[in-house]
Design a protein around this motif. Structure first.
Motif, PDB file in Angstrom:
ATOM      1  N   PHE A 179       0.870  -1.178   0.000  1.00  0.00           N
ATOM      2  CA  PHE A 179       0.000   0.000   0.000  1.00  0.00           C
ATOM      3  C   PHE A 179       0.902   1.222   0.000  1.00  0.00           C
ATOM      4  O   PHE A 179       2.133   1.110  -0.048  1.00  0.00           O
ATOM      5  N   SER A 180       0.311   2.403   0.025  1.00  0.00           N
ATOM      6  CA  SER A 180       1.077   3.631  -0.098  1.00  0.00           C
ATOM      7  C   SER A 180       1.856   3.932   1.184  1.00  0.00           C
ATOM      8  O   SER A 180       1.258   4.044   2.255  1.00  0.00           O
ATOM      9  N   PRO A 181       3.192   4.083   1.098  1.00  0.00           N
ATOM     10  CA  PRO A 181       3.949   4.463   2.296  1.00  0.00           C
ATOM     11  C   PRO A 181       3.740   5.944   2.604  1.00  0.00           C
ATOM     12  O   PRO A 181       3.152   6.686   1.805  1.00  0.00           O
ATOM     13  N   LEU A 182       4.212   6.374   3.768  1.00  0.00           N
ATOM     14  CA  LEU A 182       4.204   7.797   4.075  1.00  0.00           C
ATOM     15  C   LEU A 182       5.291   8.491   3.255  1.00  0.00           C
ATOM     16  O   LEU A 182       6.324   7.899   2.936  1.00  0.00           O
ATOM     17  N   ASP A 183       5.068   9.753   2.919  1.00  0.00           N
ATOM     18  CA  ASP A 183       6.004  10.525   2.106  1.00  0.00           C
ATOM     19  C   ASP A 183       7.423  10.426   2.670  1.00  0.00           C
ATOM     20  O   ASP A 183       7.623  10.470   3.888  1.00  0.00           O
ATOM     21  N   ASP A 184       8.399  10.324   1.779  1.00  0.00           N
ATOM     22  CA  ASP A 184       9.792  10.177   2.212  1.00  0.00           C
ATOM     23  C   ASP A 184      10.229  11.319   3.120  1.00  0.00           C
ATOM     24  O   ASP A 184      10.986  11.110   4.079  1.00  0.00           O
ATOM     25  N   LEU A 185       9.741  12.530   2.852  1.00  0.00           N
ATOM     26  CA  LEU A 185      10.158  13.667   3.675  1.00  0.00           C
ATOM     27  C   LEU A 185       9.411  13.722   5.010  1.00  0.00           C
ATOM     28  O   LEU A 185       9.874  14.393   5.939  1.00  0.00           O
ATOM     29  N   ILE A 186       8.293  13.033   5.146  1.00  0.00           N
ATOM     30  CA  ILE A 186       7.690  12.874   6.478  1.00  0.00           C
ATOM     31  C   ILE A 186       8.666  12.107   7.367  1.00  0.00           C
ATOM     32  O   ILE A 186       8.926  12.490   8.514  1.00  0.00           O
ATOM     33  N   ALA A 187       9.225  11.024   6.823  1.00  0.00           N
ATOM     34  CA  ALA A 187      10.216  10.258   7.589  1.00  0.00           C
ATOM     35  C   ALA A 187      11.395  11.148   7.963  1.00  0.00           C
ATOM     36  O   ALA A 187      11.864  11.139   9.109  1.00  0.00           O
ATOM     37  N   PHE A 188      11.878  11.927   7.006  1.00  0.00           N
ATOM     38  CA  PHE A 188      13.020  12.809   7.274  1.00  0.00           C
ATOM     39  C   PHE A 188      12.690  13.809   8.385  1.00  0.00           C
ATOM     40  O   PHE A 188      13.472  13.990   9.324  1.00  0.00           O
ATOM     41  N   HIS A 189      11.539  14.462   8.301  1.00  0.00           N
ATOM     42  CA  HIS A 189      11.190  15.488   9.288  1.00  0.00           C
ATOM     43  C   HIS A 189      11.023  14.902  10.684  1.00  0.00           C
ATOM     44  O   HIS A 189      11.445  15.509  11.670  1.00  0.00           O
ATOM     45  N   VAL A 190      10.392  13.740  10.773  1.00  0.00           N
ATOM     46  CA  VAL A 190      10.178  13.137  12.091  1.00  0.00           C
ATOM     47  C   VAL A 190      11.514  12.743  12.713  1.00  0.00           C
ATOM     48  O   VAL A 190      11.785  13.043  13.879  1.00  0.00           O
ATOM     49  N   VAL A 191      12.368  12.083  11.930  1.00  0.00           N
ATOM     50  CA  VAL A 191      13.679  11.675  12.441  1.00  0.00           C
ATOM     51  C   VAL A 191      14.511  12.901  12.800  1.00  0.00           C
ATOM     52  O   VAL A 191      15.158  12.956  13.856  1.00  0.00           O
ATOM     53  N   PHE A 192      14.505  13.905  11.950  1.00  0.00           N
ATOM     54  CA  PHE A 192      15.246  15.146  12.191  1.00  0.00           C
ATOM     55  C   PHE A 192      14.738  15.846  13.453  1.00  0.00           C
ATOM     56  O   PHE A 192      15.527  16.281  14.301  1.00  0.00           O
ATOM     57  N   GLY A 193      13.411  15.945  13.589  1.00  0.00           N
ATOM     58  CA  GLY A 193      12.836  16.655  14.733  1.00  0.00           C
ATOM     59  C   GLY A 193      13.245  16.075  16.062  1.00  0.00           C
ATOM     60  O   GLY A 193      13.448  16.808  17.045  1.00  0.00           O
ATOM     61  N   LYS A 194      13.403  14.746  16.123  1.00  0.00           N
ATOM     62  CA  LYS A 194      13.836  14.100  17.375  1.00  0.00           C
ATOM     63  C   LYS A 194      15.206  14.602  17.827  1.00  0.00           C
ATOM     64  O   LYS A 194      15.510  14.647  19.019  1.00  0.00           O
ATOM     65  N   THR A 195      16.058  14.950  16.842  1.00  0.00           N
ATOM     66  CA  THR A 195      17.445  15.292  17.157  1.00  0.00           C
ATOM     67  C   THR A 195      17.617  16.723  17.644  1.00  0.00           C
ATOM     68  O   THR A 195      18.661  17.047  18.229  1.00  0.00           O
ATOM     69  N   VAL A 196      16.644  17.584  17.392  1.00  0.00           N
ATOM     70  CA  VAL A 196      16.840  19.018  17.636  1.00  0.00           C
ATOM     71  C   VAL A 196      17.177  19.356  19.085  1.00  0.00           C
ATOM     72  O   VAL A 196      18.120  20.106  19.354  1.00  0.00           O
ATOM     73  N   PRO A 197      16.454  18.833  20.093  1.00  0.00           N
ATOM     74  CA  PRO A 197      16.782  19.214  21.466  1.00  0.00           C
ATOM     75  C   PRO A 197      18.215  18.872  21.873  1.00  0.00           C
ATOM     76  O   PRO A 197      18.788  19.549  22.738  1.00  0.00           O
ATOM     77  N   ASP A 198      18.807  17.855  21.254  1.00  0.00           N
ATOM     78  CA  ASP A 198      20.158  17.431  21.610  1.00  0.00           C
ATOM     79  C   ASP A 198      21.237  17.975  20.686  1.00  0.00           C
ATOM     80  O   ASP A 198      22.414  17.998  21.049  1.00  0.00           O
ATOM     81  N   VAL A 199      20.850  18.404  19.483  1.00  0.00           N
ATOM     82  CA  VAL A 199      21.857  18.793  18.495  1.00  0.00           C
ATOM     83  C   VAL A 199      21.789  20.273  18.143  1.00  0.00           C
ATOM     84  O   VAL A 199      22.832  20.936  18.070  1.00  0.00           O
ATOM     85  N   SER A 200      20.602  20.800  17.943  1.00  0.00           N
ATOM     86  CA  SER A 200      20.526  22.141  17.359  1.00  0.00           C
ATOM     87  C   SER A 200      19.591  23.102  18.086  1.00  0.00           C
ATOM     88  O   SER A 200      19.154  24.086  17.507  1.00  0.00           O
TER      89      SER A 200
END
Length: 342
Positions: free
Chosen positions: A59-80
């Motif tokens: 079936f249709s996966p979630l947009d590739d950039l949804i994955a990028f944003h979610v993974v990226f967002g987790k890192t912000v408090p510790d990285v940026s």
């Protein structure tokens, strides 16, 4: 005892340190609905279960950039959290699709630290991996960030800058299991163009523009749980402006690229990415792409096209001045591989 988190400063990073980022996030169809409301995203593979099934996926996966944003967002408090700017990306690969119901989390390793010559900030390189609930890697990338120092007088660490690949080799691209473009429906995808219809060096003007509003970029940034202060707190910059999250510009440009690249369905690698100039509310963003390379893959009917996607306030095809520097109108230079019917 202080219980709140003021975020890390440059001197808090240690080479080789591994960081486990809170908080895991289960992603469902609500993410897609909001994503498609925020951006003019309409690539068929991420819009229709039936279209995806005709292409060999369950079936249709979630947009590739949804994955990028979610993974990226987790890192912000510790990285940026205390970043001055997010400078760039390299060696990014999408390793498996993200399906509705998956739970994503992130972990990073510090692979580079270098103090800036002004002694007030430094650049930190991290390699981040996004994992699902089965501890399977779904995404990996390197990014580097300019971070403020807490104490300008603190001793600079030994400078280490990682040697990063300029491009993800075609043989390292991961094709989703079962993907098959031999039954691809060009009428439903929106355009007739196959990989062989493009030429290396071709520049595609995606024509349309979108004016960024303050509220929508803050909604998007909250959606990905990105807490970087410069996106929300107008006192963080001398000009009193909120900086638009760079990922917001990436998604906007990618969505605009549908007009001319509707069949570049899945982003599978990020070769290099630069946020060339800051973006602010009120800017009207346009996009253009340059074809850099094309290869066939082992999957049936599936090719990979390497594209430079540029978000700009200016004209298509204009990237750098005579001095070799990015023109002030250029917001994003995003070199990536996408999958497309041969």
């Amino acid at each position: 005892m202080i219980k709140t988190n003021a975020g890390r400063f440059f001197e808090d990073y240690r080479l080789g340190e591994e960081i486990i980022h809170p908080v895991p996030r289960t992603v469902k169809m609500g993410e897609r609905a909001l994503y498609h409301a925020l951006y003019p995203a309409r690539h068929a593979l991420y819009s229709s279960d039936v279209f995806a099934q005709d292409c060999g996926l369950p079936f249709s996966p979630l947009d590739d950039l949804i994955a990028f944003h979610v993974v990226f967002g987790k890192t912000v408090p510790d990285v940026s959290l205390n970043a001055v700017a997010n400078l760039g990306y390299a060696e990014g690969r999408w390793l498996r699709p993200v399906w509705p119901g998956d739970t994503l989390r992130s972990q990073s390793t510090v692979i580079g630290v270098k103090e800036n010559s002004n002694g007030q900030s430094g650049v930190v390189h991290v390699r981040t991996t996004g994992l699902n609930q089965h501890d399977e890697a779904v995404l990996e990338y390197v990014r580097w960030v300019m971070v403020k120092k807490r104490d300008f007088a603190s001793t600079a660490p030994m400078a280490v800058v990682p040697n990063l690949a300029k491009v993800v080799a075609p043989g390292a691209l991961v094709i989703p299991q079962g993907l098959d473009f031999t039954r691809y429906n060009f009428a439903l995808s929106g355009e007739p163009h196959r990989m062989r219809d493009y030429a290396v060096g071709e520049v595609i003007d995606h024509v349309d523009g979108v004016t960024i509003e303050e509220a929508e970029h803050m909604l998007a940034t909250r959606l990905w749980q990105n807490t970087a202060k410069v996106h929300f707190d107008a006192t963080q910059r001398p000009d009193g402006k909120r900086l638009i999250y760079g990922g917001h510009v990436i998604s906007l440009a990618r969505a605009l690229s549908f007009n001319g690249l509707a069949n570049a369905q899945m982003i599978v690698a990020l070769n290099a990415g630069t946020h060339a100039n800051p973006c602010f509310a009120g800017d009207t963003v346009r996009a253009w792409s340059e074809v850099l390379d094309m290869v066939e893959t082992d999957a049936k009917g599936v090719g990979a096209i390497r594209l430079r996607l540029v978000a700009t306030r200016g004209a298509a095809g204009e990237l750098r001045g005579l001095d070799g520097k990015y023109l002030p109108e250029v917001l994003l230079d995003f070199d990536h591989w996408a999958l497309i019917p041969i």
